[in-house]
Design a protein around this motif. Sequence first.
Motif, PDB file in Angstrom:
ATOM      1  N   UNK A   1     -43.222  13.301 -32.007  1.00  0.00           N
ATOM      2  CA  UNK A   1     -44.500  13.293 -31.268  1.00  0.00           C
ATOM      3  C   UNK A   1     -44.428  12.252 -30.141  1.00  0.00           C
ATOM      4  N   UNK A   2     -45.467  12.222 -29.321  1.00  0.00           N
ATOM      5  CA  UNK A   2     -45.515  11.207 -28.258  1.00  0.00           C
ATOM      6  C   UNK A   2     -45.629   9.796 -28.841  1.00  0.00           C
ATOM      7  N   UNK A   3     -46.153   9.681 -30.047  1.00  0.00           N
ATOM      8  CA  UNK A   3     -46.228   8.376 -30.726  1.00  0.00           C
ATOM      9  C   UNK A   3     -44.831   7.862 -31.059  1.00  0.00           C
ATOM     10  N   UNK A   4     -43.988   8.748 -31.605  1.00  0.00           N
ATOM     11  CA  UNK A   4     -42.589   8.375 -31.888  1.00  0.00           C
ATOM     12  C   UNK A   4     -41.874   7.971 -30.592  1.00  0.00           C
ATOM     13  N   UNK A   5     -42.093   8.782 -29.560  1.00  0.00           N
ATOM     14  CA  UNK A   5     -41.392   8.540 -28.287  1.00  0.00           C
ATOM     15  C   UNK A   5     -41.720   7.162 -27.722  1.00  0.00           C
ATOM     16  N   UNK A   6     -42.978   6.790 -27.847  1.00  0.00           N
ATOM     17  CA  UNK A   6     -43.406   5.481 -27.368  1.00  0.00           C
ATOM     18  C   UNK A   6     -42.666   4.358 -28.119  1.00  0.00           C
ATOM     19  N   UNK A   7     -42.525   4.530 -29.435  1.00  0.00           N
ATOM     20  CA  UNK A   7     -41.808   3.525 -30.239  1.00  0.00           C
ATOM     21  C   UNK A   7     -40.331   3.476 -29.819  1.00  0.00           C
ATOM     22  N   UNK A   8     -39.745   4.641 -29.579  1.00  0.00           N
ATOM     23  CA  UNK A   8     -38.319   4.685 -29.179  1.00  0.00           C
ATOM     24  C   UNK A   8     -38.126   3.944 -27.851  1.00  0.00           C
ATOM     25  N   UNK A   9     -38.993   4.250 -26.876  1.00  0.00           N
ATOM     26  CA  UNK A   9     -38.838   3.629 -25.551  1.00  0.00           C
ATOM     27  C   UNK A   9     -38.990   2.120 -25.644  1.00  0.00           C
TER      28      UNK A   9
END
Length: 164
Positions: A15-23
């Motif tokens: 999700x976009x939540x995961x992506x934010x954590x990855x970045x």
Amino acid sequence: MKKIALYPGSFDPITNGHLDIIKRSLCLFDKVIIAVNNNSLKKFLFTAEERVEMIKDVLNYNYFSNVEVESFQGLLVHYAQRKEAKFLIRGLRALSDFEYEFQMDLMNRKLNPQIETVYLMTDQRYSYLSSSIVKEIAQLGGCTKNLVPSLVEKRLLEKFKDIS
Ligand code: ADP
């Protein structure tokens, strides 16, 4: 020495939540390994291969040299050891995440005290966002735009078309 971190999770789907954590993790560590849980005790909507492939596509994988995406089975601390990762990354949303994360942290520390877990607080835009809620919305015919990357939105539509 290179700081290698593992970001473990189901990512069913990303999700976009995961992506934010990855970045954000990429600013903290030399290398981030996204570790897709493939333990048979859990039931997933997407296969491990599908989940890994979606993450790679979303991240434009070949572009980054400091990200790796792999599925794993077995104990996370054993996998982290094999990958020479000294850090685990977890995201925190509501208070309800805390209880589970606290238990996991203490257990992982008992299993391997060398591995430290680092928690990143969710961005407020994604504080209500989880893969489960996204799947529920998609299954009921709702719009998942702005919750997941557009290619994941498409895969969700296809998946539920196949199932129904
Ligand atoms: P798991 O089954 O291991 O909880 P998830 O894919 O649901 O797998 O979550 C993986 C990690 O990402 C967890 O640390 C979770 O708290 C975090 N995470 C999931 N969604 C968000 C979000 N919206 N904001 C911040 N962190 C999140």
